[in-house]
Enzyme design. Structure first.
Site, PDB file in Angstrom:
ATOM      1  N   LYS A 106       0.730  -1.285   0.012  1.00  0.00           N
ATOM      2  CA  LYS A 106       0.091  -0.129   0.002  1.00  0.00           C
ATOM      3  C   LYS A 106       0.970   1.353   0.025  1.00  0.00           C
ATOM      4  O   LYS A 106       1.468   1.422   0.964  1.00  0.00           O
ATOM      5  CB  LYS A 106      -1.021   0.092   1.358  1.00  0.00           C
ATOM      6  CG  LYS A 106      -1.863   1.402   1.327  1.00  0.00           C
ATOM      7  CD  LYS A 106      -2.633   1.322   2.556  1.00  0.00           C
ATOM      8  CE  LYS A 106      -3.340   2.674   2.800  1.00  0.00           C
ATOM      9  NZ  LYS A 106      -4.199   2.478   4.255  1.00  0.00           N
TER      10      LYS A 106
ATOM     11  N   ASP B 203      -2.857  10.086   3.951  1.00  0.00           N
ATOM     12  CA  ASP B 203      -3.946   9.818   4.074  1.00  0.00           C
ATOM     13  C   ASP B 203      -4.875  10.794   4.793  1.00  0.00           C
ATOM     14  O   ASP B 203      -4.772  10.707   6.172  1.00  0.00           O
ATOM     15  CB  ASP B 203      -4.100   8.375   4.517  1.00  0.00           C
ATOM     16  CG  ASP B 203      -5.666   7.906   4.767  1.00  0.00           C
ATOM     17  OD1 ASP B 203      -6.551   8.509   4.119  1.00  0.00           O
ATOM     18  OD2 ASP B 203      -5.759   6.905   5.443  1.00  0.00           O
TER      19      ASP B 203
ATOM     20  N   LYS C 195     -10.393  12.610   8.192  1.00  0.00           N
ATOM     21  CA  LYS C 195      -9.704  12.158   9.604  1.00  0.00           C
ATOM     22  C   LYS C 195      -9.817  13.408  10.508  1.00  0.00           C
ATOM     23  O   LYS C 195      -9.612  14.605  10.094  1.00  0.00           O
ATOM     24  CB  LYS C 195      -8.329  11.710   9.118  1.00  0.00           C
ATOM     25  CG  LYS C 195      -8.565  10.271   8.668  1.00  0.00           C
ATOM     26  CD  LYS C 195      -6.928   9.935   8.732  1.00  0.00           C
ATOM     27  CE  LYS C 195      -6.769   8.506   8.228  1.00  0.00           C
ATOM     28  NZ  LYS C 195      -7.266   7.406   8.801  1.00  0.00           N
TER      29      LYS C 195
ATOM     30  N   ASP D 111       1.491   6.049   5.646  1.00  0.00           N
ATOM     31  CA  ASP D 111       0.383   5.191   5.307  1.00  0.00           C
ATOM     32  C   ASP D 111       0.992   4.616   3.740  1.00  0.00           C
ATOM     33  O   ASP D 111       0.311   3.777   3.323  1.00  0.00           O
ATOM     34  CB  ASP D 111      -0.777   5.921   4.849  1.00  0.00           C
ATOM     35  CG  ASP D 111      -2.284   5.062   4.906  1.00  0.00           C
ATOM     36  OD1 ASP D 111      -1.933   3.707   5.578  1.00  0.00           O
ATOM     37  OD2 ASP D 111      -3.271   5.506   4.372  1.00  0.00           O
TER      38      ASP D 111
ATOM     39  N   ASP E 179     -12.417   6.805   3.605  1.00  0.00           N
ATOM     40  CA  ASP E 179     -11.274   6.656   4.348  1.00  0.00           C
ATOM     41  C   ASP E 179     -10.764   5.369   4.572  1.00  0.00           C
ATOM     42  O   ASP E 179      -9.507   4.970   5.069  1.00  0.00           O
ATOM     43  CB  ASP E 179     -11.328   7.232   6.001  1.00  0.00           C
ATOM     44  CG  ASP E 179     -10.057   7.356   6.814  1.00  0.00           C
ATOM     45  OD1 ASP E 179      -9.136   7.267   6.067  1.00  0.00           O
ATOM     46  OD2 ASP E 179     -10.130   7.581   7.909  1.00  0.00           O
TER      47      ASP E 179
ATOM     48  N   GLU F 154      -9.735   3.403   2.195  1.00  0.00           N
ATOM     49  CA  GLU F 154      -8.820   3.833   0.719  1.00  0.00           C
ATOM     50  C   GLU F 154      -7.794   2.727   0.384  1.00  0.00           C
ATOM     51  O   GLU F 154      -7.660   2.383  -0.781  1.00  0.00           O
ATOM     52  CB  GLU F 154      -8.549   5.162   0.484  1.00  0.00           C
ATOM     53  CG  GLU F 154      -6.904   5.311   1.017  1.00  0.00           C
ATOM     54  CD  GLU F 154      -6.620   5.249   2.392  1.00  0.00           C
ATOM     55  OE1 GLU F 154      -7.632   5.303   3.195  1.00  0.00           O
ATOM     56  OE2 GLU F 154      -5.610   4.722   2.730  1.00  0.00           O
TER      57      GLU F 154
ATOM     58  N   ARG G 149      -7.707  -0.661   0.884  1.00  0.00           N
ATOM     59  CA  ARG G 149      -8.495  -1.831   0.302  1.00  0.00           C
ATOM     60  C   ARG G 149      -8.633  -1.336  -1.234  1.00  0.00           C
ATOM     61  O   ARG G 149      -8.583  -2.283  -2.189  1.00  0.00           O
ATOM     62  CB  ARG G 149      -9.628  -2.242   1.180  1.00  0.00           C
ATOM     63  CG  ARG G 149     -10.661  -1.312   1.155  1.00  0.00           C
ATOM     64  CD  ARG G 149     -11.650  -1.702   2.398  1.00  0.00           C
ATOM     65  NE  ARG G 149     -10.994  -1.248   3.682  1.00  0.00           N
ATOM     66  CZ  ARG G 149     -11.683  -1.534   4.868  1.00  0.00           C
ATOM     67  NH1 ARG G 149     -12.991  -2.019   4.726  1.00  0.00           N
ATOM     68  NH2 ARG G 149     -11.115  -1.300   5.937  1.00  0.00           N
TER      69      ARG G 149
HETATM   70  N1  BES Z   1      -4.441   4.363   6.809  1.00  0.00           N
HETATM   71  C1  BES Z   1      -5.638   3.944   7.971  1.00  0.00           C
HETATM   72  C2  BES Z   1      -5.345   2.984   8.700  1.00  0.00           C
HETATM   73  C3  BES Z   1      -4.279   3.438  10.005  1.00  0.00           C
HETATM   74  C4  BES Z   1      -5.013   4.114  11.099  1.00  0.00           C
HETATM   75  C5  BES Z   1      -2.934   3.317   9.804  1.00  0.00           C
HETATM   76  C6  BES Z   1      -4.142   4.110  12.066  1.00  0.00           C
HETATM   77  C7  BES Z   1      -2.182   3.463  10.671  1.00  0.00           C
HETATM   78  C8  BES Z   1      -2.760   4.098  12.099  1.00  0.00           C
HETATM   79  C9  BES Z   1      -6.704   3.592   6.537  1.00  0.00           C
HETATM   80  O1  BES Z   1      -6.582   4.069   5.527  1.00  0.00           O
HETATM   81  C10 BES Z   1      -7.875   3.996   7.293  1.00  0.00           C
HETATM   82  O2  BES Z   1      -8.191   5.159   7.561  1.00  0.00           O
HETATM   83  N2  BES Z   1      -8.873   2.917   7.891  1.00  0.00           N
HETATM   84  C11 BES Z   1     -10.018   3.297   8.510  1.00  0.00           C
HETATM   85  C12 BES Z   1     -10.925   2.181   7.834  1.00  0.00           C
HETATM   86  C13 BES Z   1     -12.523   2.642   8.273  1.00  0.00           C
HETATM   87  C14 BES Z   1     -12.953   3.764   7.502  1.00  0.00           C
HETATM   88  C15 BES Z   1     -13.189   1.419   8.026  1.00  0.00           C
HETATM   89  C16 BES Z   1      -9.569   2.949   9.815  1.00  0.00           C
HETATM   90  O3  BES Z   1      -8.733   2.137  10.322  1.00  0.00           O
HETATM   91  O4  BES Z   1     -10.267   3.801  10.759  1.00  0.00           O
HETATM   92 ZN    ZN Z   2      -5.059   4.666   4.849  1.00  0.00          ZN
HETATM   93 MN    MN Z   3      -7.858   5.977   5.490  1.00  0.00          MN
END
Ligand code: BES
Ligand code: ZN
Ligand code: MN
Length: 486
Positions: free
Chosen positions: A258, A263, A270, A281, A340, A342, A344
């Site tokens: 990834k 992000d 966020k 990220d 968010d 993103e 996947r």
């Molecule tokens: N890059 C984030 C995941 C992340 C969170 C990485 C904290 C490192 C530290 C990912 O893109 C994300 O935002 N995931 C969301 C998914 C949710 C919206 C289903 C998450 O984990 O909140």
């Molecule tokens: Zn992310």
């Molecule tokens: Mn995200």
């Protein structure tokens, strides 16, 4: 930093020429074979209550009597495992890294022979504790003066020690590469920069590197990846790098990383606090590049393909919106309920692209979910695979690389959350088991080959005072790839 072996025996260490001698002490008693000058200093320190032979304890001595080295550190390991050895060594090296010592000799007192794994740990430990980020802070004073590390070993152990040093060197360089790029801020680490890293590796190691731009991705029908990139002014890059170490007929190992260079969450923005950390990220991409570097240096007889979808996730007037439905390269449609989620969305198209290589195995690596951090904290990466054999291989590689992971479930029941009334699937499945539903989403794109997924959201980065990239899971991935050649 230069790493070498040196033949020596425990009973003549006092005569050894070096600036600092770091001795890892295993067991609860002073080893009978240890050089008398050192044994006396060690016994006395224990008797005086200045050192306990317990994991985490160490003692620095300046110019101890009868010893040629100006500095001696005894670092207690507790157990006789390589893990305990490395932890003790880190304590010891941290004691001398700020000193004037340039040449450090590392030895083992009281636990038999040094294996290849010990030697590997010496290199990774030394590089790990002397790494310093300077790219956007050139004024930072050098972390240490250490420029030469010798591993003290018996004549019979030279071969494995040399092999371990070579492997450690390659892995440490890969770890540093991953760490460095995760640390660089979003404006210094763009998709274009990541593509340049791949191209540079390509030149150095004669790898085939191909970089696709937006147009090429459109042609391939990567509607999911493109939707994430669409509101960013920073051009997307889809990076494909290949190491060919075996005949073409041999199915390759494919790594997918990834590469979100920042992000923001997009329209599902966020919160502001700690958003800066979302520069890492692209930690999955960085670890794939680090692994590629390590593998290219070690030249195993196998084929490796690295795929990195890279872009920024930004809000904007032309950004993808919650409720938008996109068509992935696989033809499956996706309702984007949260912009968010993103990671996947960019990985699914890369996983479909991977099919063309007829892979022996595909491993994707991603800072995918906050839920994985909640589930496993910062110690274990989340390992997801339906294939028990791959799980075993990953766990073995993880143990060898001292880079822990923990297997998570993938029962089909978790898939239900991804149901959408308007598309083949939604891109989120609710908060419970969030790391698992994310993996279930990816699984829908991996029907054509054996597959594993590593969620490194908790392990690729350290928060707090020592905030920064860790270079994980380069050690795990490198050992995994190397084992595919054996
Ligand atoms: N890059 C984030 C995941 C992340 C969170 C990485 C904290 C490192 C530290 C990912 O893109 C994300 O935002 N995931 C969301 C998914 C949710 C919206 C289903 C998450 O984990 O909140
Ligand atoms: Zn992310
Ligand atoms: Mn995200």
């Amino acid at each position: 930093m230069d790493f070498r072996h040196q033949i020596s025996s425990p009973d003549n260490l006092a005569a050894l020429a070096c600036d600092a001698l770091v001795l890892v002490v295993v067991g609860e008693a002073v080893d009978a074979s240890l050089d008398p000058a050192l044994a006396n200093a060690l016994s006395d320190a224990i008797a005086q209550g200045d050192l306990a032979l317990k994991a985490g304890k160490s003692l620095y001595l300046h110019r101890p009597a009868g010893v040629r080295a100006a500095r001696v550190v005894f670092a207690a390991a507790g157990a006789s495992t390589v893990k305990a050895f490395k932890a003790a060594l880190m304590h010891g090296l941290n004691q001398v890294k700020g000193s004037g010592a340039k040449h450090v000799a590392v030895g083992l007192a009281g636990a038999g022979a040094l294996s290849d794994a010990h030697a590997e740990a010496v290199v990774t430990a030394a590089r790990e504790c002397t790494y310093l980020y300077r790219h956007t802070k050139p004024s930072a004073p050098a972390a240490s003066k250490i420029d030469k590390v010798t591993v003290l070993c018996a004549k019979a152990d030279v071969k494995p020690v040399q092999q371990g040093l070579a492997r450690g060197h390659a892995i440490a360089a890969g770890v540093n590469l991953a760490r460095e790029w995760a640390n660089r801020p979003g404006n210094h680490c763009t998709p274009t920069h990541l593509a340049d890293v791949a191209k540079k590796l390509g030149k150095e190691y004669a790898l085939k590197v191909e970089v696709l731009d937006r147009k090429a991705c459109e042609k391939l029908g990567m509607g999911s990846f493109l939707s994430v990139a669409q509101a960013s002014d920073e051009p997307l890059r889809f990076i494909v790098a290949r190491y060919d170490g075996a005949p073409k007929s041999q199915a390759p190992v494919v790594l997918v990383g990834k590469g979100i260079t920042f992000d923001t969450g997009g329209i599902s923005l966020k919160p502001g606090a700690e958003m800066d950390e979302m520069k890492y990220d692209m930690g999955g991409a960085a670890s794939v590049l680090g692994t590629l570097r390590a593998v290219a240096e070690l030249k195993p007889k196998l084929n490796l393909v690295c795929i990195i979808p890279s872009c920024e996730n930004m809000p904007g007037g032309n950004a993808v919106k919650p409720g938008d439905v996109v068509t992935s390269m696989s033809g499956q449609t996706i309702e984007i309920l949260n912009t968010d989620a993103e990671g996947r969305l960019i990985l699914c198209d890369a996983l479909t692209y991977a099919e063309r290589f007829k892979p022996a195995v595909v491993v994707d690596v991603a800072t995918l979910t906050g839920a994985c951090v909640i589930a496993l904290g910062h110690h274990n990466s989340g390992l997801f695979t339906a294939d028990d054999k791959i799980a075993e291989q990953m766990q073995a590689a993880s143990a060898k690389g001292l880079d822990p992971c923990w297997r998570m479930p993938l029962d089909e029941e978790y898939d239900a959350g991804l149901k959408s009334n308007f598309a083949d699937m939604a891109n989120i499945g609710g908060r419970p088991g969030g790391a698992i539903t994310a993996a279930m989403f990816l699984k829908r794109f991996t029907g054509k080959y054996p597959w594993a997924h590593l969620d490194i959201a908790g392990t690729a980065w350290k928060s707090g005072a020592a905030k920064g990239g860790t270079g994980r899971p380069v050690p795990l991935l490198t050992h995994f790839v190397l084992a595919q050649a054996a």
